[in-house]
Design a protein around this motif. Structure first.
Motif, short mmCIF file in Angstrom:
data_model
loop_
_atom_site.label_atom_id
_atom_site.label_comp_id
_atom_site.label_asym_id
_atom_site.label_seq_id
_atom_site.Cartn_x
_atom_site.Cartn_y
_atom_site.Cartn_z
N ILE A 1 -0.76 -0.51 -4.49
CA ILE A 1 -2.13 -0.05 -4.34
C ILE A 1 -2.10 1.34 -3.72
O ILE A 1 -1.62 1.52 -2.60
CB ILE A 1 -2.96 -1.02 -3.46
N SER A 2 -2.60 2.32 -4.45
CA SER A 2 -2.63 3.70 -3.96
C SER A 2 -3.87 3.92 -3.11
O SER A 2 -4.99 3.58 -3.51
CB SER A 2 -2.63 4.68 -5.13
N GLU B 1 4.74 3.88 2.56
CA GLU B 1 4.43 2.56 2.02
C GLU B 1 4.36 1.53 3.15
O GLU B 1 5.01 1.68 4.19
CB GLU B 1 5.48 2.11 0.99
N TYR B 2 3.56 0.52 2.90
CA TYR B 2 3.44 -0.62 3.81
C TYR B 2 3.39 -1.89 2.99
O TYR B 2 2.49 -2.06 2.14
CB TYR B 2 2.20 -0.50 4.70
N LEU B 3 4.35 -2.77 3.20
CA LEU B 3 4.41 -4.05 2.50
C LEU B 3 3.46 -5.02 3.19
O LEU B 3 3.74 -5.52 4.28
CB LEU B 3 5.83 -4.58 2.48
N ALA B 4 2.32 -5.27 2.56
CA ALA B 4 1.26 -6.04 3.20
C ALA B 4 1.53 -7.54 3.14
O ALA B 4 1.46 -8.24 4.15
CB ALA B 4 -0.09 -5.72 2.56
N VAL B 5 1.83 -8.07 1.95
CA VAL B 5 2.07 -9.51 1.80
C VAL B 5 3.33 -9.70 0.98
O VAL B 5 3.62 -8.94 0.06
CB VAL B 5 0.87 -10.21 1.11
N PHE C 1 0.85 -1.19 0.00
CA PHE C 1 0.00 0.00 0.00
C PHE C 1 0.89 1.24 0.00
O PHE C 1 1.92 1.28 0.69
CB PHE C 1 -0.92 0.03 1.22
N ARG C 2 0.47 2.26 -0.75
CA ARG C 2 1.21 3.52 -0.81
C ARG C 2 0.23 4.67 -0.66
O ARG C 2 -0.75 4.76 -1.40
CB ARG C 2 1.98 3.64 -2.12
#
Length: 413
Positions: free
Chosen positions: A166-167, A190-194, A127-128
């Motif tokens: 994903i924005s 940013e967050y690295l989800a998977v 996610f960004r």
């Protein structure tokens, strides 16, 4: 082109008599086209008929007229229908590619050995936060990452899967099982989800002194899978809190450049709006308008209190009271109670009371009574006529300057 015209409507053939009826045709026929002339009217009629056999002389064609490519801008009322502030998203990262099992083959080189390459890693999903995205409406319910490619011979490694970005809007909170995982509050965060699965190993990886001809190759690992809940919490400095039809949307239109839907009949806002108040020193203050609260909203009456998450980040609040009510000071008590039911201490943030609809005849007496019952500052305004709106804008700046100095910073922050 003629074939397409014939498909639209049956062609009407040119009549030679009609052509001969023209003045030019009559003069030409009387002078040069005599009865004994080889190029007489009959021969000329046959040539005209043959030439005009595939020509349509019907006036309007039955083709569909193409509309203009320019689309009309959506109104504010239609734009609010597309506002989404919560989503449930399933994320499936890409799987790794499988390793290859092969042996080097070359003329005059009988024992080339293993040369199977490793597979590529699967693509991750992250996610960004993007300040140009205003809603979660564009998010899909399921995202699947790109799988890594398989390895090849000659020690060729497989290509890694491309990460999926994903924005999301600023202020998006990512939750899992009801607990906050990350808060994306800054542009570009940013967050690295998977994580994508690791690629498999080719038989070249298993070459050793004990095993000079390994046949083993491993498949790629599966990508990580998660189900996350996304909530949008509006990034604003001040929040307008009030009962339905108290004039919050009209007040936001009067002090900012926002244009929420207003009308001459009672209705309530269904989605939050954010307006920007501009000052002469180029300072800007964001003001959020949320749907109206009613008594018992914490019991899920009316629209409930779930939309109060849009003012959780607001460092100061503006209570908008309706002076057309018989006792507007009772609205203040109910609003404070509903805010505390959502989050303890939310009603104690720096605040101001805005008494709206000062243009009514009985408003002045109610304002004097309200000032005698409360200790906070009361600002009487009229969003309809613009009366005393300048005082509200200046007081907003005072609250904002106090927040920057750390005097009124919320305890949660």
């Amino acid at each position: 082109m003629f074939a397409s015209l014939l498909r639209l409507k049956r062609a009407r053939l040119l009549c030679p008599e009609v052509l001969l009826g023209a003045p030019e045709a009559r003069s030409a026929g009387s002078s040069s086209l005599g009865p004994g002339c080889p190029c007489g009217p009959a021969a000329w009629r046959r040539s005209v008929t043959a030439a005009a056999r595939d020509v349509a002389t019907c006036a309007p064609l039955c083709a569909k007229v193409r509309a203009s490519a320019h689309k009309r801008d959506l109104s504010e009322k239609k734009l609010t229908r597309h506002f989404v502030d919560h989503r449930r998203v399933k994320l499936q990262a890409g799987s790794g590619g499988k390793g290859a099992s092969s042996f080097h083959s070359e003329p005059r080189k009988e024992w080339g050995g293993p040369d199977g390459g490793d597979g590529g890693d699967g693509g991750s999903i992250l996610f960004r936060a993007n300040k140009f995205v205003k809603s979660l409406a564009q998010l899909l319910p399921v995202y699947r990452g790109e799988n890594g490619q398989s390895g090849g011979n000659k020690n060729c490694y497989g290509k890694n899967g491309v990460p999926t970005c994903i924005s999301v809007p600023l202020g998006t909170v990512v939750k899992e099982h009801g607990e906050i995982v990350v808060d994306l509050a800054e542009h570009g965060q940013e967050y690295l989800a998977v994580f994508g699965g690791a690629g498999g190993k080719g038989n070249r990886f298993f070459l050793s002194n004990e095993n000079r001809a390994p046949m083993t190759a491993t498949p790629g690992a599966a990508g990580q899978e998660r189900i996350l809940q996304l909530e949008l919490r509006t990034m604003a400095h001040a929040g307008l809190v009030g009962f339905p039809n108290a004039g919050k949307s009209s007040l936001l239109r009067a002090i900012s450049n926002a244009r929420p839907a207003v009308a001459a009949y009672p209705f309530t806002t269904l989605n939050p709006h954010v307006g920007i108040v501009n000052y002469g020193d180029h300072e800007q203050i964001a003001v959020a308008d949320i749907p109206g609260l009613i008594r018992g909203a914490h019991l899920n009456r009316g629209l409930g209190i779930s939309f109060l998450r849009h003012i959780e980040r607001c460092p100061f609040l503006l209570y908008v009271l309706d002076l057309s009510a018989p006792e507007p000071w009772t609205q203040l008590e109910h609003l404070r109670y509903e805010l505390d039911q959502y989050e303890t201490g939310l009603s104690q943030r720096p605040r101001a009371i805005v008494a709206n609809k000062m243009d009514l005849p009985e408003a002045r007496e109610k304002v004097e009574t309200l000032k005698s019952l409360v200790s906070e500052r009361v600002i009487p305004v009229s969003a309809l006529t613009g009366q005393n709106v300048e005082e509200l804008i200046l007081h907003l700046r005072e609250l904002y300057d106090g927040y920057l100095c750390g005097e009124g910073k919320p305890s949660r922050w």
